[in-house]
Design a protein around this motif. Structure first.
Motif, PDB file in Angstrom:
ATOM      1  N   TYR A 150       0.813  -1.220   0.000  1.00 12.11           N
ATOM      2  CA  TYR A 150       0.000   0.000   0.000  1.00 12.11           C
ATOM      3  C   TYR A 150       0.851   1.277   0.000  1.00 12.11           C
ATOM      4  N   LYS A 151       2.158   1.150  -0.254  1.00 11.92           N
ATOM      5  CA  LYS A 151       3.069   2.290  -0.147  1.00 11.92           C
ATOM      6  C   LYS A 151       3.559   2.757  -1.517  1.00 11.92           C
ATOM      7  N   ILE A 152       3.688   4.075  -1.651  1.00  6.32           N
ATOM      8  CA  ILE A 152       4.357   4.684  -2.793  1.00  6.32           C
ATOM      9  C   ILE A 152       5.684   5.232  -2.283  1.00  6.32           C
ATOM     10  N   LYS A 153       6.769   4.812  -2.897  1.00  8.25           N
ATOM     11  CA  LYS A 153       8.094   5.255  -2.474  1.00  8.25           C
ATOM     12  C   LYS A 153       8.747   6.069  -3.583  1.00  8.25           C
ATOM     13  N   VAL A 154       9.381   7.162  -3.198  1.00  9.93           N
ATOM     14  CA  VAL A 154      10.143   7.991  -4.131  1.00  9.93           C
ATOM     15  C   VAL A 154      11.616   7.849  -3.768  1.00  9.93           C
ATOM     16  N   TRP A 155      12.411   7.484  -4.779  1.00  4.07           N
ATOM     17  CA  TRP A 155      13.823   7.175  -4.584  1.00  4.07           C
ATOM     18  C   TRP A 155      14.680   8.183  -5.350  1.00  4.07           C
ATOM     19  N   ASP A 156      15.893   8.416  -4.831  1.00  2.00           N
ATOM     20  CA  ASP A 156      16.924   9.159  -5.555  1.00  2.00           C
ATOM     21  C   ASP A 156      17.967   8.145  -6.008  1.00  2.00           C
ATOM     22  N   TYR A 157      18.058   7.918  -7.335  1.00  4.74           N
ATOM     23  CA  TYR A 157      18.971   6.874  -7.783  1.00  4.74           C
ATOM     24  C   TYR A 157      20.434   7.307  -7.732  1.00  4.74           C
ATOM     25  N   LYS A 158      20.697   8.607  -7.600  1.00  4.93           N
ATOM     26  CA  LYS A 158      22.080   9.051  -7.403  1.00  4.93           C
ATOM     27  C   LYS A 158      22.534   8.784  -5.960  1.00  4.93           C
ATOM     28  N   LEU A 159      21.634   9.076  -5.018  1.00  2.05           N
ATOM     29  CA  LEU A 159      21.938   8.791  -3.613  1.00  2.05           C
ATOM     30  C   LEU A 159      21.715   7.323  -3.257  1.00  2.05           C
ATOM     31  N   ARG A 160      21.016   6.607  -4.136  1.00  4.65           N
ATOM     32  CA  ARG A 160      20.762   5.175  -3.970  1.00  4.65           C
ATOM     33  C   ARG A 160      19.969   4.871  -2.699  1.00  4.65           C
ATOM     34  N   ARG A 161      18.972   5.692  -2.448  1.00  2.08           N
ATOM     35  CA  ARG A 161      18.145   5.442  -1.266  1.00  2.08           C
ATOM     36  C   ARG A 161      16.747   5.997  -1.457  1.00  2.08           C
TER      37      ARG A 161
END
Length: 450
Positions: A112-123
Protein backbone atom coordinates in the motif's frame (compact mmCIF):
# COMPACT_ATOMS: atom_id res chain seq x y z
CA UNK A 1 -11.57 -16.72 -18.17
CA UNK A 2 -11.70 -15.10 -14.81
CA UNK A 3 -14.51 -12.74 -13.80
CA UNK A 4 -12.44 -10.90 -11.23
CA UNK A 5 -8.90 -10.89 -9.87
CA UNK A 6 -8.37 -13.25 -6.92
CA UNK A 7 -5.93 -11.61 -4.53
CA UNK A 8 -3.28 -13.10 -2.29
CA UNK A 9 -3.70 -16.55 -3.84
CA UNK A 10 -0.73 -16.74 -6.16
CA UNK A 11 -1.24 -20.36 -7.23
CA UNK A 12 -4.36 -19.20 -9.07
CA UNK A 13 -2.08 -17.55 -11.59
CA UNK A 14 -0.37 -20.87 -12.21
CA UNK A 15 -3.75 -22.51 -12.87
CA UNK A 16 -4.97 -19.72 -15.14
CA UNK A 17 -3.72 -21.20 -18.46
CA UNK A 18 -5.56 -24.43 -17.61
CA UNK A 19 -8.75 -22.65 -16.58
CA UNK A 20 -8.90 -20.39 -19.62
CA UNK A 21 -10.60 -21.53 -22.78
CA UNK A 22 -8.20 -23.20 -25.20
CA UNK A 23 -10.25 -22.61 -28.30
CA UNK A 24 -8.40 -20.07 -30.39
CA UNK A 25 -10.59 -17.15 -31.45
CA UNK A 26 -10.44 -15.97 -35.03
CA UNK A 27 -7.79 -13.37 -35.69
CA UNK A 28 -9.54 -10.20 -36.82
CA UNK A 29 -8.57 -9.23 -40.37
CA UNK A 30 -5.14 -10.82 -39.98
CA UNK A 31 -3.79 -11.64 -43.42
CA UNK A 32 -2.57 -15.16 -44.01
CA UNK A 33 0.81 -13.97 -45.23
CA UNK A 34 1.54 -12.20 -41.93
CA UNK A 35 0.30 -14.84 -39.48
CA UNK A 36 3.63 -16.64 -39.18
CA UNK A 37 5.31 -15.85 -35.89
CA UNK A 38 8.07 -13.28 -36.26
CA UNK A 39 11.48 -13.19 -34.62
CA UNK A 40 11.99 -10.03 -32.61
CA UNK A 41 15.23 -8.08 -32.72
CA UNK A 42 16.26 -8.55 -29.09
CA UNK A 43 18.70 -5.97 -27.73
CA UNK A 44 18.80 -7.13 -24.10
CA UNK A 45 17.24 -9.86 -21.97
CA UNK A 46 17.24 -10.32 -18.20
CA UNK A 47 16.38 -13.35 -16.10
CA UNK A 48 14.61 -12.67 -12.82
CA UNK A 49 11.41 -13.10 -10.86
CA UNK A 50 8.16 -12.11 -12.58
CA UNK A 51 8.38 -8.54 -13.95
CA UNK A 52 5.27 -6.43 -13.22
CA UNK A 53 6.54 -2.90 -13.99
CA UNK A 54 8.90 -1.33 -16.53
CA UNK A 55 10.22 2.17 -17.26
CA UNK A 56 12.84 3.49 -19.70
CA UNK A 57 15.10 6.37 -18.71
CA UNK A 58 14.46 9.18 -21.24
CA UNK A 59 18.18 9.82 -21.92
CA UNK A 60 20.46 7.18 -20.42
CA UNK A 61 20.45 3.54 -21.63
CA UNK A 62 18.70 2.43 -18.45
CA UNK A 63 15.56 0.51 -17.71
CA UNK A 64 13.76 -0.10 -14.41
CA UNK A 65 12.06 -3.39 -13.63
CA UNK A 66 9.81 -3.97 -10.63
CA UNK A 67 9.49 -7.58 -9.61
CA UNK A 68 6.89 -9.77 -7.97
CA UNK A 69 9.35 -10.63 -5.18
CA UNK A 70 9.53 -6.97 -4.05
CA UNK A 71 12.84 -5.97 -5.71
CA UNK A 72 13.35 -3.04 -8.09
CA UNK A 73 16.22 -3.49 -10.56
CA UNK A 74 18.05 -0.77 -12.49
CA UNK A 75 19.65 -2.16 -15.66
CA UNK A 76 21.98 -0.72 -18.28
CA UNK A 77 20.48 -2.49 -21.29
CA UNK A 78 23.27 -1.39 -23.63
CA UNK A 79 26.02 -2.95 -21.49
CA UNK A 80 23.84 -5.69 -20.02
CA UNK A 81 24.80 -4.74 -16.46
CA UNK A 82 22.69 -4.57 -13.29
CA UNK A 83 23.51 -1.13 -11.88
CA UNK A 84 21.44 -1.06 -8.71
CA UNK A 85 18.68 -2.80 -6.80
CA UNK A 86 16.19 -1.34 -4.35
CA UNK A 87 14.35 -3.70 -2.01
CA UNK A 88 12.51 -1.79 0.71
CA UNK A 89 9.00 -2.78 -0.42
CA UNK A 90 7.23 -5.56 1.44
CA UNK A 91 5.65 -7.74 -1.24
CA UNK A 92 5.29 -7.41 -5.02
CA UNK A 93 6.10 -4.07 -6.68
CA UNK A 94 3.65 -3.59 -9.55
CA UNK A 95 4.43 -0.05 -10.74
CA UNK A 96 7.62 1.92 -11.33
CA UNK A 97 8.57 5.09 -13.25
CA UNK A 98 11.54 7.35 -14.00
CA UNK A 99 11.20 11.12 -13.65
CA UNK A 100 11.84 12.86 -16.94
CA UNK A 101 14.41 15.36 -15.57
CA UNK A 102 15.15 14.77 -11.88
CA UNK A 103 17.18 11.75 -10.64
CA UNK A 104 14.02 10.27 -9.15
CA UNK A 105 12.21 6.95 -9.26
CA UNK A 106 8.67 6.29 -8.01
CA UNK A 107 7.38 2.82 -7.11
CA UNK A 108 4.15 1.36 -5.79
CA UNK A 109 3.51 -2.06 -4.32
CA UNK A 110 1.28 -4.49 -2.49
CA UNK A 111 2.32 -2.96 0.84
CA UNK A 112 0.00 0.00 0.00
CA UNK A 113 3.07 2.29 -0.15
CA UNK A 114 4.36 4.68 -2.79
CA UNK A 115 8.09 5.25 -2.47
CA UNK A 116 10.14 7.99 -4.13
CA UNK A 117 13.82 7.18 -4.58
CA UNK A 118 16.92 9.16 -5.55
CA UNK A 119 18.97 6.87 -7.78
CA UNK A 120 22.08 9.05 -7.40
CA UNK A 121 21.94 8.79 -3.61
CA UNK A 122 20.76 5.17 -3.97
CA UNK A 123 18.15 5.44 -1.27
CA UNK A 124 14.45 6.04 -0.62
CA UNK A 125 13.71 9.70 0.05
CA UNK A 126 10.18 9.33 1.43
CA UNK A 127 7.02 7.22 1.41
CA UNK A 128 3.52 8.38 0.48
CA UNK A 129 0.72 6.77 2.47
CA UNK A 130 -3.01 6.88 1.79
CA UNK A 131 -4.02 3.96 -0.42
CA UNK A 132 -5.87 1.18 1.37
CA UNK A 133 -5.03 -1.71 -0.96
CA UNK A 134 -2.52 -2.90 -3.57
CA UNK A 135 -1.05 -0.17 -5.79
CA UNK A 136 -1.10 -1.18 -9.46
CA UNK A 137 0.66 1.67 -11.30
CA UNK A 138 2.51 4.90 -10.56
CA UNK A 139 3.63 7.63 -12.94
CA UNK A 140 5.33 11.04 -12.81
CA UNK A 141 3.76 13.98 -14.65
CA UNK A 142 5.85 15.28 -17.55
CA UNK A 143 5.69 18.90 -16.34
CA UNK A 144 4.18 19.29 -12.87
CA UNK A 145 5.55 17.83 -9.59
CA UNK A 146 2.77 15.25 -9.61
CA UNK A 147 2.45 11.50 -9.30
CA UNK A 148 -0.65 9.55 -10.30
CA UNK A 149 -1.34 6.17 -8.70
CA UNK A 150 -3.98 3.49 -9.28
CA UNK A 151 -5.05 1.06 -6.57
CA UNK A 152 -7.24 -1.92 -5.74
CA UNK A 153 -8.96 0.37 -3.22
CA UNK A 154 -10.96 1.54 -6.29
CA UNK A 155 -9.40 5.03 -6.29
CA UNK A 156 -6.87 7.03 -8.24
CA UNK A 157 -4.73 9.48 -6.28
CA UNK A 158 -2.75 12.48 -7.46
CA UNK A 159 0.20 13.44 -5.27
CA UNK A 160 2.60 16.38 -5.12
CA UNK A 161 6.02 14.81 -4.61
CA UNK A 162 7.58 18.16 -3.66
CA UNK A 163 5.17 18.90 -0.81
CA UNK A 164 4.64 15.15 -0.22
CA UNK A 165 0.87 15.56 -0.02
CA UNK A 166 -2.15 14.04 -1.73
CA UNK A 167 -3.78 16.64 -3.99
CA UNK A 168 -6.85 14.73 -5.07
CA UNK A 169 -8.63 11.38 -4.78
CA UNK A 170 -10.51 10.32 -7.91
CA UNK A 171 -13.47 8.10 -7.09
CA UNK A 172 -15.98 6.52 -9.45
CA UNK A 173 -14.67 3.08 -10.35
CA UNK A 174 -16.39 0.28 -8.44
CA UNK A 175 -13.71 -2.39 -8.79
CA UNK A 176 -9.89 -2.55 -8.73
CA UNK A 177 -8.26 0.25 -10.76
CA UNK A 178 -5.63 -1.58 -12.79
CA UNK A 179 -3.83 1.42 -14.26
CA UNK A 180 -3.88 5.22 -14.47
CA UNK A 181 -1.73 7.52 -16.62
CA UNK A 182 -1.35 11.21 -17.39
CA UNK A 183 -1.87 12.51 -20.90
CA UNK A 184 1.50 13.59 -22.38
CA UNK A 185 0.26 17.16 -23.04
CA UNK A 186 -3.34 17.79 -21.97
CA UNK A 187 -4.95 18.00 -18.52
CA UNK A 188 -6.29 14.46 -18.73
CA UNK A 189 -5.86 11.11 -16.98
CA UNK A 190 -6.95 7.74 -18.37
CA UNK A 191 -7.76 4.81 -16.08
CA UNK A 192 -8.78 1.19 -16.56
CA UNK A 193 -10.67 -0.94 -14.06
CA UNK A 194 -12.06 -4.42 -13.52
CA UNK A 195 -15.50 -2.74 -13.45
CA UNK A 196 -15.22 -3.16 -17.28
CA UNK A 197 -14.84 0.58 -17.97
CA UNK A 198 -12.16 2.97 -19.12
CA UNK A 199 -12.47 6.49 -17.71
CA UNK A 200 -10.95 9.74 -18.89
CA UNK A 201 -10.62 12.40 -16.18
CA UNK A 202 -10.29 16.18 -16.61
CA UNK A 203 -7.67 17.68 -14.27
CA UNK A 204 -7.79 21.29 -15.51
CA UNK A 205 -9.26 22.57 -12.23
CA UNK A 206 -6.58 20.75 -10.25
CA UNK A 207 -3.88 22.43 -12.32
CA UNK A 208 -5.45 25.87 -11.85
CA UNK A 209 -5.69 25.31 -8.12
CA UNK A 210 -2.23 23.87 -7.47
CA UNK A 211 0.17 25.03 -10.17
CA UNK A 212 1.89 28.33 -9.43
CA UNK A 213 0.74 31.22 -11.64
CA UNK A 214 -2.60 29.63 -12.49
CA UNK A 215 -5.81 31.46 -11.46
CA UNK A 216 -6.97 30.51 -7.96
CA UNK A 217 -10.49 29.91 -6.71
CA UNK A 218 -12.41 31.72 -3.99
CA UNK A 219 -11.56 30.03 -0.71
CA UNK A 220 -14.42 31.56 1.31
CA UNK A 221 -16.36 28.32 1.18
CA UNK A 222 -13.38 26.28 2.33
CA UNK A 223 -14.89 25.27 5.64
CA UNK A 224 -13.80 22.52 7.98
CA UNK A 225 -16.65 20.32 6.71
CA UNK A 226 -15.68 20.80 3.08
CA UNK A 227 -12.04 20.03 3.84
CA UNK A 228 -13.02 16.85 5.71
CA UNK A 229 -15.29 15.80 2.83
CA UNK A 230 -12.49 16.48 0.38
CA UNK A 231 -10.09 14.36 2.40
CA UNK A 232 -12.57 11.49 2.69
CA UNK A 233 -14.24 11.49 -0.70
CA UNK A 234 -11.96 13.55 -2.93
CA UNK A 235 -12.40 17.12 -4.06
CA UNK A 236 -14.02 18.01 -7.39
CA UNK A 237 -10.69 19.13 -8.78
CA UNK A 238 -10.60 16.17 -11.15
CA UNK A 239 -13.87 15.10 -12.75
CA UNK A 240 -14.87 12.30 -15.10
CA UNK A 241 -15.00 13.51 -18.69
CA UNK A 242 -15.81 10.23 -20.46
CA UNK A 243 -16.76 6.71 -19.41
CA UNK A 244 -15.85 4.23 -22.15
CA UNK A 245 -17.98 1.10 -22.03
CA UNK A 246 -17.66 -1.82 -24.41
CA UNK A 247 -15.46 -4.49 -22.83
CA UNK A 248 -17.23 -7.61 -21.54
CA UNK A 249 -14.70 -8.33 -18.80
CA UNK A 250 -12.39 -6.35 -16.54
CA UNK A 251 -10.06 -3.89 -18.28
CA UNK A 252 -6.38 -4.32 -17.41
CA UNK A 253 -4.79 -1.41 -19.29
CA UNK A 254 -5.53 1.83 -21.12
CA UNK A 255 -3.15 4.27 -22.82
CA UNK A 256 -3.30 7.64 -24.56
CA UNK A 257 -1.90 8.18 -28.05
CA UNK A 258 1.08 10.58 -27.77
CA UNK A 259 -0.33 13.10 -30.30
CA UNK A 260 -3.78 12.04 -31.56
CA UNK A 261 -7.09 12.03 -29.59
CA UNK A 262 -7.06 8.24 -29.30
CA UNK A 263 -7.18 5.76 -26.42
CA UNK A 264 -6.33 2.06 -26.56
CA UNK A 265 -7.47 -0.53 -24.00
CA UNK A 266 -6.99 -4.23 -23.32
CA UNK A 267 -9.11 -6.49 -21.15
CA UNK A 268 -9.87 -9.95 -19.81
CA UNK A 269 -12.32 -10.41 -22.71
CA UNK A 270 -9.15 -10.94 -24.83
CA UNK A 271 -9.93 -7.88 -26.91
CA UNK A 272 -8.02 -4.69 -27.70
CA UNK A 273 -10.29 -1.71 -28.30
CA UNK A 274 -9.47 1.59 -30.01
CA UNK A 275 -11.38 4.70 -28.90
CA UNK A 276 -11.51 8.25 -30.25
CA UNK A 277 -12.27 11.46 -28.32
CA UNK A 278 -13.32 14.99 -29.15
CA UNK A 279 -14.30 17.92 -26.94
CA UNK A 280 -17.76 16.58 -26.13
CA UNK A 281 -17.75 12.78 -26.45
CA UNK A 282 -15.73 9.61 -26.87
CA UNK A 283 -16.64 6.51 -28.85
CA UNK A 284 -15.36 3.08 -29.82
CA UNK A 285 -13.63 3.00 -33.21
CA UNK A 286 -12.80 -0.68 -33.56
CA UNK A 287 -11.95 -3.95 -31.84
CA UNK A 288 -8.78 -5.95 -32.48
CA UNK A 289 -9.18 -9.68 -31.88
CA UNK A 290 -6.47 -12.31 -31.86
CA UNK A 291 -5.27 -12.83 -28.29
CA UNK A 292 -6.42 -16.10 -26.74
CA UNK A 293 -6.16 -15.08 -23.09
CA UNK A 294 -6.38 -11.96 -20.93
CA UNK A 295 -4.74 -8.90 -22.50
CA UNK A 296 -2.28 -7.60 -19.89
CA UNK A 297 -1.04 -4.35 -21.44
CA UNK A 298 -1.46 -2.32 -24.63
CA UNK A 299 0.34 0.83 -25.82
CA UNK A 300 0.79 3.00 -28.89
CA UNK A 301 4.19 2.97 -30.57
CA UNK A 302 5.68 6.48 -30.09
CA UNK A 303 7.17 6.65 -33.61
CA UNK A 304 5.03 4.49 -35.91
CA UNK A 305 1.27 4.19 -36.37
CA UNK A 306 1.26 0.89 -34.53
CA UNK A 307 -0.34 -0.65 -31.45
CA UNK A 308 1.57 -3.16 -29.33
CA UNK A 309 -0.24 -5.50 -26.95
CA UNK A 310 0.77 -8.44 -24.80
CA UNK A 311 -1.16 -11.10 -23.00
CA UNK A 312 -1.25 -14.05 -20.67
CA UNK A 313 -1.44 -16.14 -23.86
CA UNK A 314 2.39 -15.71 -23.94
CA UNK A 315 2.38 -13.51 -27.03
CA UNK A 316 3.13 -9.93 -28.07
CA UNK A 317 1.08 -8.68 -31.00
CA UNK A 318 1.67 -5.67 -33.23
CA UNK A 319 -1.30 -4.03 -34.95
CA UNK A 320 -1.44 -1.48 -37.77
CA UNK A 321 -3.67 1.45 -36.73
CA UNK A 322 -4.66 2.53 -40.25
CA UNK A 323 -5.32 -1.00 -41.57
CA UNK A 324 -6.74 -2.18 -38.22
CA UNK A 325 -5.08 -5.58 -38.53
CA UNK A 326 -2.33 -7.62 -36.94
CA UNK A 327 1.05 -7.43 -38.63
CA UNK A 328 3.40 -9.27 -36.25
CA UNK A 329 3.23 -11.82 -33.45
CA UNK A 330 6.04 -12.70 -31.06
CA UNK A 331 5.56 -15.71 -28.80
CA UNK A 332 7.35 -17.27 -25.83
CA UNK A 333 7.17 -20.94 -24.94
CA UNK A 334 6.23 -20.80 -21.25
CA UNK A 335 6.13 -17.19 -20.01
CA UNK A 336 3.03 -15.05 -19.75
CA UNK A 337 3.48 -11.36 -20.49
CA UNK A 338 2.40 -8.71 -17.97
CA UNK A 339 3.70 -5.26 -18.94
CA UNK A 340 4.97 -3.19 -21.89
CA UNK A 341 7.02 0.00 -22.11
CA UNK A 342 8.15 2.15 -25.03
CA UNK A 343 11.15 4.47 -25.12
CA UNK A 344 10.04 8.06 -25.69
CA UNK A 345 12.90 8.94 -28.07
CA UNK A 346 14.32 5.72 -29.52
CA UNK A 347 12.80 2.82 -31.40
CA UNK A 348 12.93 0.56 -28.34
CA UNK A 349 10.26 -1.49 -26.61
CA UNK A 350 10.37 -3.62 -23.47
CA UNK A 351 8.13 -6.42 -22.24
CA UNK A 352 8.00 -8.05 -18.81
CA UNK A 353 7.08 -11.72 -18.37
CA UNK A 354 7.10 -14.53 -15.82
CA UNK A 355 10.87 -15.06 -15.83
CA UNK A 356 12.32 -11.64 -16.68
CA UNK A 357 12.08 -9.00 -19.37
CA UNK A 358 13.29 -8.23 -22.88
CA UNK A 359 14.29 -5.00 -24.63
CA UNK A 360 13.67 -5.25 -28.36
CA UNK A 361 13.03 -3.48 -31.64
CA UNK A 362 10.35 -4.30 -34.19
CA UNK A 363 12.78 -3.83 -37.07
CA UNK A 364 16.45 -3.21 -37.68
CA UNK A 365 16.96 0.51 -38.27
CA UNK A 366 20.24 0.13 -40.17
CA UNK A 367 19.34 0.07 -43.88
CA UNK A 368 20.35 -2.71 -46.24
CA UNK A 369 23.51 -1.55 -48.06
CA UNK A 370 26.61 -2.55 -50.01
CA UNK A 371 29.81 -0.65 -50.88
CA UNK A 372 31.77 -0.83 -54.14
CA UNK A 373 34.36 1.43 -55.74
CA UNK A 374 33.88 4.43 -53.44
CA UNK A 375 30.10 4.27 -53.56
CA UNK A 376 27.52 3.04 -51.10
CA UNK A 377 24.21 1.71 -52.37
CA UNK A 378 21.40 1.55 -49.80
CA UNK A 379 17.61 1.43 -49.48
CA UNK A 380 15.62 4.35 -48.08
CA UNK A 381 12.01 5.53 -48.54
CA UNK A 382 11.12 3.09 -51.35
CA UNK A 383 14.24 4.01 -53.35
CA UNK A 384 17.64 2.53 -54.00
CA UNK A 385 20.00 5.41 -53.28
CA UNK A 386 23.69 5.96 -54.06
CA UNK A 387 26.13 7.86 -51.86
CA UNK A 388 29.54 8.86 -53.27
CA UNK A 389 32.13 9.16 -50.50
CA UNK A 390 34.45 11.49 -52.47
CA UNK A 391 31.94 14.12 -53.57
CA UNK A 392 29.38 13.44 -50.78
CA UNK A 393 26.71 13.27 -53.49
CA UNK A 394 23.63 11.34 -52.37
CA UNK A 395 20.93 10.68 -54.98
CA UNK A 396 18.08 8.23 -55.60
CA UNK A 397 18.96 5.78 -58.37
CA UNK A 398 15.83 3.72 -58.98
CA UNK A 399 12.51 3.08 -57.23
CA UNK A 400 11.68 -0.29 -55.71
CA UNK A 401 8.94 -2.20 -57.47
CA UNK A 402 8.02 -5.03 -55.12
CA UNK A 403 5.39 -4.20 -52.48
CA UNK A 404 7.23 -5.90 -49.62
CA UNK A 405 10.40 -3.88 -50.21
CA UNK A 406 8.55 -0.58 -50.34
CA UNK A 407 6.57 -1.01 -47.13
CA UNK A 408 7.11 1.64 -44.44
CA UNK A 409 9.58 0.74 -41.74
CA UNK A 410 8.44 -0.59 -38.40
CA UNK A 411 6.39 -3.47 -39.83
CA UNK A 412 9.24 -5.95 -39.98
CA UNK A 413 9.23 -6.49 -43.74
CA UNK A 414 11.88 -4.09 -45.05
CA UNK A 415 14.88 -5.28 -47.07
CA UNK A 416 17.22 -7.47 -45.04
CA UNK A 417 20.25 -7.47 -47.39
CA UNK A 418 21.56 -5.82 -50.53
CA UNK A 419 24.34 -7.11 -52.80
CA UNK A 420 26.05 -5.18 -55.61
CA UNK A 421 27.09 -7.25 -58.64
CA UNK A 422 30.81 -6.52 -59.04
CA UNK A 423 31.11 -8.85 -62.07
CA UNK A 424 28.58 -7.01 -64.25
CA UNK A 425 30.67 -4.98 -66.71
CA UNK A 426 27.80 -3.84 -68.92
CA UNK A 427 26.03 -1.81 -66.23
CA UNK A 428 25.10 -1.79 -62.56
CA UNK A 429 22.81 -4.19 -60.76
CA UNK A 430 21.92 -5.01 -57.16
CA UNK A 431 20.01 -7.88 -55.59
CA UNK A 432 17.69 -6.92 -52.71
CA UNK A 433 16.44 -9.66 -50.40
CA UNK A 434 13.49 -9.38 -48.01
CA UNK A 435 11.65 -11.62 -45.56
CA UNK A 436 8.27 -10.29 -46.72
CA UNK A 437 5.74 -12.83 -48.04
CA UNK A 438 7.82 -15.72 -46.76
CA UNK A 439 11.02 -14.52 -48.47
CA UNK A 440 11.48 -12.62 -51.73
CA UNK A 441 14.13 -10.88 -53.80
CA UNK A 442 14.32 -8.19 -56.44
CA UNK A 443 17.00 -7.64 -59.08
CA UNK A 444 17.47 -3.98 -60.06
CA UNK A 445 19.55 -2.82 -63.02
CA UNK A 446 20.46 0.83 -63.55
CA UNK A 447 23.11 3.21 -64.83
CA UNK A 448 25.08 4.45 -61.82
CA UNK A 449 26.92 7.09 -63.90
CA UNK A 450 23.81 8.73 -65.35
Amino acid sequence: ARARKTKRVEFYLCLQPLLSRTTKSASWRTTTARRAFATMLTKFESKSNRVKGLSFHPIRPWILTSLHNGVIQLWDYRMGVLLERFDEHDGPVRGVDFHKIQPLIVSGGDDYKIKVWDYKLRRCLFTLLGHLDYIRTVQFHNEYPWIVSASDDQTIRIWNWQSRTCLSVLTGHNHYVMCAAFHPKDDLIVSASLDQTVRVWDTANLRKKNVRGAPSFDTAADTVVSRVNADLFGAADAVVKYVLEGHDRGVNWASFHPTLPLVISGADDRQVKLWRMNETKAWEVDTLRGHTNNVSCVIFHPKYELIISNSEDRSIRVWDISKRMGVQTFRRENDRFWILAAHSEQNLLAAGHDSGMIVFKLERERPAYDIYNGRMFYVKDKYLRMHEFGSQRDVPVVSLRRGGHSQPSGLGNGPRSLSYNTLDQSGSSVLICSEADGGSYELLTFNADA
